[in-house]
Scaffold this motif. Sequence first.
Motif, PDB file in Angstrom:
ATOM      1  N   GLU A   1       0.832  -1.204   0.000  1.00  0.00           N
ATOM      2  CA  GLU A   1       0.000   0.000   0.000  1.00  0.00           C
ATOM      3  C   GLU A   1       0.869   1.257   0.000  1.00  0.00           C
ATOM      4  OE1 GLU A   1      -2.427  -0.787   3.382  1.00  0.00           O
ATOM      5  OE2 GLU A   1      -4.025  -1.749   2.209  1.00  0.00           O
ATOM      6  N   ALA A   2       2.037   1.182   0.637  1.00  0.00           N
ATOM      7  CA  ALA A   2       2.963   2.316   0.612  1.00  0.00           C
ATOM      8  C   ALA A   2       3.508   2.547  -0.793  1.00  0.00           C
ATOM      9  CB  ALA A   2       4.112   2.072   1.596  1.00  0.00           C
ATOM     10  N   VAL A   3       3.779   1.453  -1.518  1.00  0.00           N
ATOM     11  CA  VAL A   3       4.203   1.579  -2.918  1.00  0.00           C
ATOM     12  C   VAL A   3       3.083   2.206  -3.736  1.00  0.00           C
ATOM     13  CG1 VAL A   3       4.885   0.330  -4.994  1.00  0.00           C
ATOM     14  CG2 VAL A   3       5.784  -0.369  -2.781  1.00  0.00           C
ATOM     15  N   ASP A   4       1.883   1.709  -3.543  1.00  0.00           N
ATOM     16  CA  ASP A   4       0.728   2.210  -4.286  1.00  0.00           C
ATOM     17  C   ASP A   4       0.502   3.695  -4.030  1.00  0.00           C
ATOM     18  OD1 ASP A   4      -1.587   1.639  -5.994  1.00  0.00           O
ATOM     19  OD2 ASP A   4      -2.765   2.072  -4.213  1.00  0.00           O
ATOM     20  N   GLY A   5       0.758   4.128  -2.794  1.00  0.00           N
ATOM     21  CA  GLY A   5       0.570   5.535  -2.448  1.00  0.00           C
ATOM     22  C   GLY A   5       1.755   6.422  -2.767  1.00  0.00           C
ATOM     23  N   GLY A   6       2.834   5.864  -3.329  1.00  0.00           N
ATOM     24  CA  GLY A   6       3.999   6.659  -3.699  1.00  0.00           C
ATOM     25  C   GLY A   6       4.918   7.002  -2.542  1.00  0.00           C
ATOM     26  N   GLU A   7       4.745   6.366  -1.365  1.00  0.00           N
ATOM     27  CA  GLU A   7       5.604   6.658  -0.214  1.00  0.00           C
ATOM     28  C   GLU A   7       7.001   6.067  -0.395  1.00  0.00           C
ATOM     29  OE1 GLU A   7       3.713   5.378   3.365  1.00  0.00           O
ATOM     30  OE2 GLU A   7       1.735   6.100   2.736  1.00  0.00           O
ATOM     31  N   ILE A   8       7.090   4.923  -1.066  1.00  0.00           N
ATOM     32  CA  ILE A   8       8.384   4.290  -1.333  1.00  0.00           C
ATOM     33  C   ILE A   8       8.451   3.936  -2.811  1.00  0.00           C
ATOM     34  CG2 ILE A   8       8.759   3.401   0.997  1.00  0.00           C
ATOM     35  CD1 ILE A   8       7.616   0.737   0.112  1.00  0.00           C
TER      36      ILE A   8
ATOM     37  N   LEU B   1      -4.745  -4.336  -5.703  1.00  0.00           N
ATOM     38  CA  LEU B   1      -3.786  -3.288  -6.068  1.00  0.00           C
ATOM     39  C   LEU B   1      -3.372  -3.469  -7.530  1.00  0.00           C
ATOM     40  CD1 LEU B   1      -1.605  -3.258  -2.812  1.00  0.00           C
ATOM     41  CD2 LEU B   1      -3.447  -1.694  -3.460  1.00  0.00           C
ATOM     42  N   ASP B   2      -4.218  -3.027  -8.432  1.00  0.00           N
ATOM     43  CA  ASP B   2      -3.951  -3.200  -9.862  1.00  0.00           C
ATOM     44  C   ASP B   2      -2.830  -2.293 -10.355  1.00  0.00           C
ATOM     45  OD1 ASP B   2      -6.023  -5.032  -9.977  1.00  0.00           O
ATOM     46  OD2 ASP B   2      -7.519  -3.510 -10.436  1.00  0.00           O
ATOM     47  N   ASN B   3      -2.475  -1.307  -9.543  1.00  0.00           N
ATOM     48  CA  ASN B   3      -1.410  -0.380  -9.944  1.00  0.00           C
ATOM     49  C   ASN B   3      -0.034  -0.883  -9.540  1.00  0.00           C
ATOM     50  OD1 ASN B   3      -0.551   2.062 -11.137  1.00  0.00           O
ATOM     51  ND2 ASN B   3      -0.353   3.030  -9.119  1.00  0.00           N
ATOM     52  N   ILE B   4       0.041  -2.102  -8.988  1.00  0.00           N
ATOM     53  CA  ILE B   4       1.310  -2.677  -8.549  1.00  0.00           C
ATOM     54  C   ILE B   4       1.720  -3.792  -9.509  1.00  0.00           C
ATOM     55  CG2 ILE B   4       2.484  -3.920  -6.684  1.00  0.00           C
ATOM     56  CD1 ILE B   4       1.868  -1.082  -5.945  1.00  0.00           C
ATOM     57  N   LYS B   5       3.000  -3.842  -9.842  1.00  0.00           N
ATOM     58  CA  LYS B   5       3.516  -4.901 -10.704  1.00  0.00           C
ATOM     59  C   LYS B   5       4.779  -5.502 -10.089  1.00  0.00           C
ATOM     60  CE  LYS B   5       6.476  -1.793 -13.426  1.00  0.00           C
ATOM     61  NZ  LYS B   5       6.730  -1.205 -14.747  1.00  0.00           N
ATOM     62  N   VAL B   6       5.067  -6.742 -10.451  1.00  0.00           N
ATOM     63  CA  VAL B   6       6.357  -7.352 -10.116  1.00  0.00           C
ATOM     64  C   VAL B   6       7.345  -6.850 -11.159  1.00  0.00           C
ATOM     65  CG1 VAL B   6       7.637  -9.485  -9.880  1.00  0.00           C
ATOM     66  CG2 VAL B   6       5.291  -9.358  -9.064  1.00  0.00           C
ATOM     67  N   ALA B   7       8.267  -6.008 -10.712  1.00  0.00           N
ATOM     68  CA  ALA B   7       9.096  -5.263 -11.663  1.00  0.00           C
ATOM     69  C   ALA B   7      10.412  -5.942 -11.997  1.00  0.00           C
ATOM     70  CB  ALA B   7       9.376  -3.867 -11.113  1.00  0.00           C
TER      71      ALA B   7
ATOM     72  N   SER C   1      -3.308  -9.381  -5.206  1.00  0.00           N
ATOM     73  CA  SER C   1      -4.625  -9.818  -5.654  1.00  0.00           C
ATOM     74  C   SER C   1      -5.676  -9.592  -4.572  1.00  0.00           C
ATOM     75  CB  SER C   1      -4.569 -11.296  -6.036  1.00  0.00           C
ATOM     76  OG  SER C   1      -5.853 -11.775  -6.374  1.00  0.00           O
ATOM     77  N   ARG C   2      -5.348  -9.923  -3.334  1.00  0.00           N
ATOM     78  CA  ARG C   2      -6.318  -9.795  -2.239  1.00  0.00           C
ATOM     79  C   ARG C   2      -6.713  -8.349  -2.017  1.00  0.00           C
ATOM     80  NH1 ARG C   2      -6.410  -8.735   3.245  1.00  0.00           N
ATOM     81  NH2 ARG C   2      -4.177  -8.259   3.265  1.00  0.00           N
ATOM     82  N   LEU C   3      -5.752  -7.434  -2.101  1.00  0.00           N
ATOM     83  CA  LEU C   3      -6.012  -6.019  -1.842  1.00  0.00           C
ATOM     84  C   LEU C   3      -6.530  -5.276  -3.075  1.00  0.00           C
ATOM     85  CD1 LEU C   3      -2.788  -5.289   0.258  1.00  0.00           C
ATOM     86  CD2 LEU C   3      -5.112  -5.538   1.146  1.00  0.00           C
TER      87      LEU C   3
END
Length: 612
Positions: free
Chosen positions: A447-454, A473-479, A469-471
């Motif tokens: 969620e911190a990644v999603d919010g731009g904190e880290i 978070l479609d804006n998160i990827k395995v980079a 998947s549970r949360l």
Amino acid sequence: MMPIYSKSKLLAGKLFLLLAILCLGLISLWPVSGYSASNKNSSIQLTPEEAAWLEANPEIRVAGDIQWPPFNFSEDGVPQGYSIGYIEMLAKKVGLNVKYVTGPVWNEFLEMMKAGTLDVMLDIVKTPERQEYLLYTPPYVSNPNVILSRSASAYKSVEELFGKTVAVTAGSFYEEVLERDYPQINILGVADTFETIKAVSFLNADAAFGETAAIRHLMKKHLTTGLVISGELKMGDPELALLHIATRKELPHLASILRKGMAAVSEDEKQAIHRLWVTEEDKVDPVDQTIDLSEAEKQWLKQHSVISVVDDFAWPPFTFLDEDGNMAGLASSYIRLFGERLGVEFRPKFGRSWDQTLDEVKSRQSDTVPLLIPTKERETFLSFTKPVISFPLVLATRNDSSFIDSLDDLSGKRVGVVDGYLNDKRLKVGYPAIEVVLYGSVSEGLEAVDGGEIDAFAASLGVIEYERSRLGLDNIKVAAPTPFVDNLSFGIRKDWPELVSMINKVLDSITDREKTAIKNTWIGITFTLGTQIGTIVKWTVPIALIALVFITFIVIWNRKLKTEVIERMEAQRRQAELLRELNFQQFALDQHSIVSMTDSDGKITYTNDRFL
């Protein structure tokens, strides 16, 4: 006459307009994301008699909630399960309404069928006695029968149970077959399958007979330990493993309508129901689950009948708590197998942080820790089993983050890890240029990644995919990957080497199919490094089609231009030849004749040298 180049431009304009319309058509037909498909039910052809019966009897009474998960049970009073989903699909295909009858137990449902107060039974095995008052459809699912025993005294065949007591569901086909073919066995009839499990666990029966998926499901749900599926139940007739739908004998039109509905069910529809209700673990074929233990090991287990399992239970999908507060995750499946095959109870201890977890096993207040990474420091107070599963450590970022290939690309960046986990030390020691940020859980970090904190979060691939998947978070990827791999084992208090040896024996007894089933039950990973493949396909395919159209246009246009150039060069060549011919003729005349040319007024406009 219109010049050649004007005609070409007009033709090119028309061609370009045609291709542009084609491109727009392709774009409009291409879906924005994913795909859609309509699945219209097949038309069921009924006889006039069947149609008349259906019109007169639009609603059927069906036995629901026989307390037999995952096939037929209820949650909050609502019948559900594999068989419920199947009959509802059939009813929709043939135009029937279903009214579920709940409350009675299995034996009482059979009596209702005999009395004519119930129309349909689900999950029923065909036997000679039942065929006297029931009509059957073809089977819709197979569920092998098994023997359930206590781990300390496992029975592998019917013959080994002569003189023993076997718990079965009252009114089940087991009761009918045992009474008819195996009078040497004492029968204990109980209300349902879970009661048969309890009868063996509480020493009221030596063994129980039941169906594989139902027994596995109930034992997992109720965290039953000390029992083992000791063998496949073979009673001479393979049809005893097949489940049917049955109607009363006086309802032949209903039986015929249901058979036609079943014939219209596609394989994809069957698989969809199967995936929804039957887990990979439920589907595993029965195997010999007994473990060859030495006398010293058996004696040790008698002295340690309860073994504590401590964890923070905050690391899904490996260890976590379900919505009812029970232990769940991949580790729970292995712990259940340990309990079944060793005949002891593995009892979880909740409410600890990760640091408290490690402190408790150091001080030997707790006995085992599920699925952690062996390190030299941990080996001072823990012994480790063989590795259970391995996953790479990966980096998760936002979809719009700049490209990264490894941890080296994150120098000067903020990267999150779970506080107290090994990844904290890995990054601080191996990558000091990275600013490590600590979080209480993987979900907090993502969620911190999603919010731009880290800038990124480092964790096991399985954990990141599960939590993402549970949360939602479609804006998160395995980079990107990292050089680290998590080899996960069970940690056992250092003074219990006997337990390490026995758990390793259990791990050796687990088949590859069982391991795959456990993994598929808890971990369904679909991922890409960097840009997701769905995104690539979504945009590149239509773009490629458009590009192909324009390339085709360019090729055609270039060929047209090439043809025009060749034609112009040919005309210029002929013109040059004519000019050379004219010059030659002029030269010949100049050599042999006096030549002059005049205009219409008689004025001389040209003379050759000999004219002078």
